[in-house]
Scaffold this active site. Structure first.
Site, PDB file in Angstrom:
ATOM      1  N   THR A 216       0.882  -1.187   0.000  1.00 21.25           N
ATOM      2  CA  THR A 216       0.000   0.000   0.000  1.00 21.25           C
ATOM      3  C   THR A 216       0.912   1.227   0.000  1.00 21.25           C
ATOM      4  O   THR A 216       1.339   1.664  -1.066  1.00 21.25           O
ATOM      5  CB  THR A 216      -0.961  -0.015   1.200  1.00 21.25           C
ATOM      6  OG1 THR A 216      -0.232  -0.217   2.399  1.00 21.25           O
ATOM      7  CG2 THR A 216      -1.981  -1.120   1.053  1.00 21.25           C
TER       8      THR A 216
ATOM      9  N   LYS B 269       3.807  -6.866   4.146  1.00 21.68           N
ATOM     10  CA  LYS B 269       3.535  -5.468   3.821  1.00 21.68           C
ATOM     11  C   LYS B 269       3.058  -4.772   5.088  1.00 21.68           C
ATOM     12  O   LYS B 269       2.539  -5.403   6.009  1.00 21.68           O
ATOM     13  CB  LYS B 269       2.507  -5.332   2.707  1.00 21.68           C
ATOM     14  CG  LYS B 269       1.113  -5.827   2.995  1.00 21.68           C
ATOM     15  CD  LYS B 269       0.188  -4.939   3.768  1.00 21.68           C
ATOM     16  CE  LYS B 269       0.129  -3.545   3.183  1.00 21.68           C
ATOM     17  NZ  LYS B 269      -0.761  -2.679   4.033  1.00 21.68           N
TER      18      LYS B 269
ATOM     19  N   THR C 174      -2.038  -1.822   7.384  1.00 24.86           N
ATOM     20  CA  THR C 174      -2.316  -3.144   7.913  1.00 24.86           C
ATOM     21  C   THR C 174      -1.107  -4.033   7.637  1.00 24.86           C
ATOM     22  O   THR C 174      -0.515  -3.960   6.573  1.00 24.86           O
ATOM     23  CB  THR C 174      -3.540  -3.734   7.190  1.00 24.86           C
ATOM     24  OG1 THR C 174      -4.695  -3.060   7.650  1.00 24.86           O
ATOM     25  CG2 THR C 174      -3.682  -5.221   7.444  1.00 24.86           C
TER      26      THR C 174
ATOM     27  N   GLU D 153       5.862   4.497   7.623  1.00 25.67           N
ATOM     28  CA  GLU D 153       5.473   5.746   6.959  1.00 25.67           C
ATOM     29  C   GLU D 153       6.098   6.978   7.595  1.00 25.67           C
ATOM     30  O   GLU D 153       5.891   7.269   8.762  1.00 25.67           O
ATOM     31  CB  GLU D 153       3.958   5.883   7.026  1.00 25.67           C
ATOM     32  CG  GLU D 153       3.266   4.878   6.145  1.00 25.67           C
ATOM     33  CD  GLU D 153       1.785   4.833   6.388  1.00 25.67           C
ATOM     34  OE1 GLU D 153       1.367   5.218   7.485  1.00 25.67           O
ATOM     35  OE2 GLU D 153       1.068   4.417   5.476  1.00 25.67           O
TER      36      GLU D 153
ATOM     37  N   ASN E 117      -0.685  10.523   6.761  1.00 29.15           N
ATOM     38  CA  ASN E 117      -1.882   9.985   7.388  1.00 29.15           C
ATOM     39  C   ASN E 117      -3.023  10.982   7.496  1.00 29.15           C
ATOM     40  O   ASN E 117      -4.088  10.657   8.006  1.00 29.15           O
ATOM     41  CB  ASN E 117      -1.541   9.436   8.772  1.00 29.15           C
ATOM     42  CG  ASN E 117      -0.740   8.161   8.655  1.00 29.15           C
ATOM     43  OD1 ASN E 117      -1.264   7.156   8.188  1.00 29.15           O
ATOM     44  ND2 ASN E 117       0.525   8.209   9.032  1.00 29.15           N
TER      45      ASN E 117
ATOM     46  N   SER F  28      -8.723  10.812   0.887  1.00 30.25           N
ATOM     47  CA  SER F  28      -9.014  11.792  -0.165  1.00 30.25           C
ATOM     48  C   SER F  28      -8.132  11.527  -1.371  1.00 30.25           C
ATOM     49  O   SER F  28      -7.268  10.677  -1.352  1.00 30.25           O
ATOM     50  CB  SER F  28      -8.779  13.205   0.357  1.00 30.25           C
ATOM     51  OG  SER F  28      -7.451  13.367   0.786  1.00 30.25           O
TER      52      SER F  28
END
Lengths: 383, 383
Positions: free
Chosen positions: B146, B168, B179, B259, B378, B383
């Site tokens: 992702t 992942k 996740t 991230e 995040n 959007s």
């Protein structure tokens, strides 16, 4: 007027040189009596600062003549030298006011792990003692500010008696250096036990439900002092109501000034099996970085709300919960309801409502979003 | 090679059109046998996605023929329609491979609260079934990404047998849409009970100790499939050692790609009264936004470490703890030790060591710092 709104209290705020900015950094509040009743609640953190360790002893007998508070240093994890600084501070207040050091509370806020400059603190106490006045409440409220952008004060009145207060920080579970310090004063006639009962109830549903970033300070303290100068003994329920209102007022001000926040989030949890469940559910959302960053981005990401509450042990079925944001029900019975695009998160205030369908209990938690400014303000505090 | 390194497994990764980018978004891994032993662990979140609810039923008998995974949608809080999509996906795999749908695991990752496009998923399954090959491991690893910037794969070999894996996300307690999905394959001869025991032990000390932001996904799943194609039954201890090594390898890769992170933080807690205490203490630090923003700012703010651990119920005295950062002991016996200025936090790796002086137990928790990029990534996911 803050802490000097109630009769029988003098206060002062002075610049002791503890803040690099040269601003006000030491506050003194004195109870002129006739009563010296007091109550206090302290951080639940096991890593307690020296002033907390001192103040817990002072409050044990329910009698307090004065409270001295400094910004510019937390005096936490500073060892015996740090504790001696706290002790010496109380002794200096006692000498200046001709009271017992055992009746002087001490609060500190700032960086952990650095010694306070004891000579500066003691000189500040002397200056504050000279400056004490019944108009000193505002200066005192300014002197306890750290990253606060405005001073927080509140005054409520009953039938012939008054409660005033000042606060700094952003939560019993507080952001950054923003230890929460609160001093409340009243001229009502109440003994220490009555104050303790009222204070614990008021804090439980106000400051304890303000959760900016899930971090619990080592220095949090909420203190209530009663002078009895009004000569009036209020009905317990009346006093409780006003005291809770003052605490709620100050808690809202703390939320509004939380570091870096761009949204003030009110989380109303209803239909819980117990008040503890409702609080637990609300707090799990308040502590979800994912939810809080989404709000910063004006993204009504209700899936992150359900992911957060699913980590609690509260009694409810995640697939029966209703979730509303600013009045738009976005999730019903485990499925999307109104389109997320219909939620407007551009206002600063966000009302998040959850109906758990598990009982009749409710609780409201206040929090903020997680923003670039939060990261910025907290990423280089000690430098 | 990832999941196709072990004999007996074919895999594929295809673009089913679930991702807006048009990238690979559906992976299929098939166990050609002779065994179909399997074990899996699932998110502890009570808000479980539809594929979790399905897969928990599939794994009950310990037999799994295939696992299908999609990115581009979590299929969580999507109601009966969403569950039917999961069911239909398993049926499509079963039809294409001529196996039972009750032996097909399903995993999903992406946004909560939106329906997956069922026709696209089913067409993707057909395409993946056609594309299956013993070289498909890398494509499968790419299809489950992702916000991952690189695919995560690992292969370890024993005496005549192999364990391969793909992963992942960024943690069993995972950031953002990240996740954590993991598929591990082996050609060793092991039954489902043996796999279950080994998998739970491996996960306990690896993925479960990776805590990026304290948020628990609704879709986490770690799956271990055994084909027995090597014909070799390993010693349980040997298999455990290699399986744990593969999991630790993948966990490190997840931490490295979390991230927005600018620091990879290894928290080593020693001298704890129990392993649970050590884990609890380490996790409290990993979840402190204040500590994590300080690290982002290269600020060795050890006071925030002590403030974090003081909120735990672990058995230790906060005033006896030693804290070291990158080898520099900054706190000893409740007081400052080496000057904080001597700690260099400019490297990406940060080793935080705590000695609790309460026993002999230890645990290591992996986490990241809290950065502007985390907030950015995040704050506008949907959007």
């Amino acid at each position: 007027m803050s802490v000097t709104a109630a009769a029988g209290f003098d206060a002062a705020g002075v610049a002791a040189g503890l803040k690099g900015s040269g601003g006000l950094d030491l506050a003194l509040v004195v109870n002129r009596g006739p009563l010296t009743s007091a109550a206090a609640v302290f951080t639940s953190n096991r890593s307690k600062a020296n002033p907390i360790l001192w103040s817990q002893q002072v409050i044990a007998d329910g009698a307090v003549s004065a409270i001295v508070l400094n910004s510019g240093g937390a005096n936490c994890f500073t060892g015996p030298q740090g504790f001696q600084t706290t002790h010496a501070t109380a002794e200096a207040v006692a000498a200046a006011l001709e009271v017992s050091a055992g009746d002087v509370l001490v609060c500190s806020t700032g960086l952990i792990g650095e010694q306070l400059d004891r000579p500066k603190v003691l000189a500040g106490v002397e200056a504050a003692a000279v400056a004490l006045s019944a108009e000193g409440g505002t200066a005192a409220a300014r002197a306890i500010m750290t990253t606060d952008t405005v001073e927080k004060t509140a005054v409520h009145t009953g039938a012939g008696w008054t409660i005033g207060g000042m606060a700094k920080g952003a939560g019993m579970l507080a952001p950054a250096l923003a230890t929460m310090l609160v001093v409340l004063t009243t001229d009502a006639v109440l003994d220490a036990t009555e104050l303790d009962t009222a204070l614990r109830e008021a804090v439980r549903t106000t400051f304890d439900r303000l959760d900016s970033d899930g971090c619990t300070s080592t220095n949090d303290q909420v203190t209530l002092l009663a002078s009895g100068a009004s000569g009036i003994r209020p009905e317990p329920a009346d006093f409780q109501e006003e005291l809770s209102a003052v605490c709620a007022d100050l808690a809202r001000q703390l939320m509004a000034d939380a570091e870096g926040a761009s949204h003030e989030i009110t989380i109303e949890v209803r239909g819980a099996a117990s008040e503890a469940d409702a609080e637990d559910v609300g707090r799990s959302i308040a502590r979800s970085n994912l939810f809080k960053t989404a709000v910063f981005g004006n993204d009504p990401n209700w899936g992150r709300v359900l992911a957060a509450i699913g980590t609690t042990g509260a009694d409810f079925d995640p697939y029966r919960v209703d979730v509303s944001m600013n009045g738009v029900r976005v999730c019903h019975a485990g499925q999307p309801d109104a389109p997320r695009e219909t939620v407007d998160l551009s206002p600063r205030a966000l009302l998040l409502e959850l109906e758990l369908f598990a009982g009749d209990a409710a609780a409201t938690i206040l929090t903020n979003d997680l923003t670039h400014d939060y990261v910025h303000e907290n990423s280089a505090y000690s430098s």
